[in-house]
Motif scaffolding. Structure first.
Motif, PDB file in Angstrom:
ATOM      1  N   PRO A   1       6.397  46.762  31.937  1.00  0.00           N
ATOM      2  CA  PRO A   1       4.998  47.033  32.314  1.00  0.00           C
ATOM      3  C   PRO A   1       4.291  45.800  32.874  1.00  0.00           C
ATOM      4  N   LEU A   2       4.620  44.609  32.355  1.00  0.00           N
ATOM      5  CA  LEU A   2       4.039  43.371  32.902  1.00  0.00           C
ATOM      6  C   LEU A   2       4.459  43.167  34.349  1.00  0.00           C
ATOM      7  N   VAL A   3       5.741  43.354  34.627  1.00  0.00           N
ATOM      8  CA  VAL A   3       6.237  43.197  35.996  1.00  0.00           C
ATOM      9  C   VAL A   3       5.491  44.149  36.926  1.00  0.00           C
ATOM     10  N   LEU A   4       5.374  45.407  36.524  1.00  0.00           N
ATOM     11  CA  LEU A   4       4.710  46.408  37.368  1.00  0.00           C
ATOM     12  C   LEU A   4       3.237  46.084  37.588  1.00  0.00           C
ATOM     13  N   ARG A   5       2.607  45.510  36.588  1.00  0.00           N
ATOM     14  CA  ARG A   5       1.176  45.205  36.699  1.00  0.00           C
ATOM     15  C   ARG A   5       0.894  43.932  37.502  1.00  0.00           C
ATOM     16  N   LEU A   6       1.766  42.925  37.359  1.00  0.00           N
ATOM     17  CA  LEU A   6       1.497  41.624  37.973  1.00  0.00           C
ATOM     18  C   LEU A   6       1.920  41.526  39.434  1.00  0.00           C
ATOM     19  N   ALA A   7       2.958  42.235  39.809  1.00  0.00           N
ATOM     20  CA  ALA A   7       3.437  42.165  41.192  1.00  0.00           C
ATOM     21  C   ALA A   7       2.598  43.085  42.069  1.00  0.00           C
ATOM     22  N   GLY A   8       2.465  42.711  43.325  1.00  0.00           N
ATOM     23  CA  GLY A   8       1.725  43.554  44.258  1.00  0.00           C
ATOM     24  C   GLY A   8       2.431  44.870  44.521  1.00  0.00           C
ATOM     25  N   HIS A   9       3.758  44.828  44.547  1.00  0.00           N
ATOM     26  CA  HIS A   9       4.579  46.012  44.815  1.00  0.00           C
ATOM     27  C   HIS A   9       5.943  45.774  44.185  1.00  0.00           C
ATOM     28  N   VAL A  10       6.533  46.794  43.578  1.00  0.00           N
ATOM     29  CA  VAL A  10       7.846  46.667  42.952  1.00  0.00           C
ATOM     30  C   VAL A  10       8.748  47.786  43.458  1.00  0.00           C
ATOM     31  N   GLU A  11       9.973  47.421  43.828  1.00  0.00           N
ATOM     32  CA  GLU A  11      10.998  48.385  44.249  1.00  0.00           C
ATOM     33  C   GLU A  11      12.234  48.150  43.399  1.00  0.00           C
ATOM     34  N   VAL A  12      12.931  49.223  43.067  1.00  0.00           N
ATOM     35  CA  VAL A  12      14.188  49.130  42.326  1.00  0.00           C
ATOM     36  C   VAL A  12      15.202  49.986  43.047  1.00  0.00           C
ATOM     37  N   GLY A  13      16.392  49.451  43.247  1.00  0.00           N
ATOM     38  CA  GLY A  13      17.406  50.231  43.929  1.00  0.00           C
ATOM     39  C   GLY A  13      18.811  49.829  43.520  1.00  0.00           C
ATOM     40  N   PRO A  14      19.741  50.756  43.688  1.00  0.00           N
ATOM     41  CA  PRO A  14      21.125  50.474  43.330  1.00  0.00           C
ATOM     42  C   PRO A  14      21.796  49.577  44.354  1.00  0.00           C
ATOM     43  N   LEU A  15      22.794  48.854  43.889  1.00  0.00           N
ATOM     44  CA  LEU A  15      23.705  48.068  44.719  1.00  0.00           C
ATOM     45  C   LEU A  15      25.113  48.592  44.448  1.00  0.00           C
ATOM     46  N   PRO A  16      26.077  48.268  45.277  1.00  0.00           N
ATOM     47  CA  PRO A  16      27.442  48.747  45.024  1.00  0.00           C
ATOM     48  C   PRO A  16      27.978  48.369  43.636  1.00  0.00           C
ATOM     49  N   HIS A  17      27.552  47.214  43.119  1.00  0.00           N
ATOM     50  CA  HIS A  17      28.035  46.774  41.804  1.00  0.00           C
ATOM     51  C   HIS A  17      26.873  46.322  40.938  1.00  0.00           C
ATOM     52  N   GLY A  18      25.811  47.115  40.866  1.00  0.00           N
ATOM     53  CA  GLY A  18      24.659  46.765  40.046  1.00  0.00           C
ATOM     54  C   GLY A  18      23.373  47.325  40.607  1.00  0.00           C
ATOM     55  N   LYS A  19      22.318  46.519  40.530  1.00  0.00           N
ATOM     56  CA  LYS A  19      21.000  46.945  41.023  1.00  0.00           C
ATOM     57  C   LYS A  19      20.213  45.744  41.521  1.00  0.00           C
ATOM     58  N   ARG A  20      19.108  46.053  42.208  1.00  0.00           N
ATOM     59  CA  ARG A  20      18.177  45.030  42.688  1.00  0.00           C
ATOM     60  C   ARG A  20      16.769  45.455  42.305  1.00  0.00           C
TER      61      ARG A  20
END
Length: 134
Positions: free
Chosen positions: A98-117
């Protein structure tokens, strides 16, 4: 500010939360003096701590700035996307995402071939302008 991108990277075998915060603070002072240092360092701390705690493998933190935009990216080996959960006041967490979502201007989460970003983005606003040195 130059239109050329500026980048710093901290990899898991060479860093921890303290190293990541130090690299981020140095990067911001050189390339993004307009950014909210405390907010960015909290986001960096949470992203690194979450990767260390929840990922059984590598992680990579990348900070980039170009054209009045600051991007903090955390890539890790876990395919599990972050989820908000009720805070545990007994020490079990639940506060960081929740801190990350509140403090950043915009947040994106997505899969990678061997993990996530996880990507947190801040745009320079007119109110955050720093006077140019004379």
């Amino acid at each position: 500010m130059s239109n050329e991108p500026h980048v710093v990277v901290v990899d898991s075998p060479y860093g921890d939360s303290a190293a990541a915060r130090g690299a981020a603070a140095d990067f911001l002072s050189q390339h993004c003096p307009w950014a909210d240092l405390d907010a960015v360092l909290l986001v960096v701390s949470e992203l690194v701590a979450n990767s260390i705690r929840h990922t059984p493998g590598w992680w990579r933190l990348r900070l980039t700035t170009q054209n009045e935009t600051l991007v903090v990216e955390m890539e890790d080996a876990s395919p599990e996307l972050p989820v908000a959960r009720p805070p545990d006041f007994g020490g079990g967490g639940g506060f960081g995402w929740p801190l990350v979502l509140r403090l950043a201007g915009h947040v994106e989460v997505g899969p990678l071939p061997h993990g996530k970003r996880v990507r947190a983005v801040w745009q320079r606003s007119a109110s955050s302008s720093v006077p140019s040195p004379v």
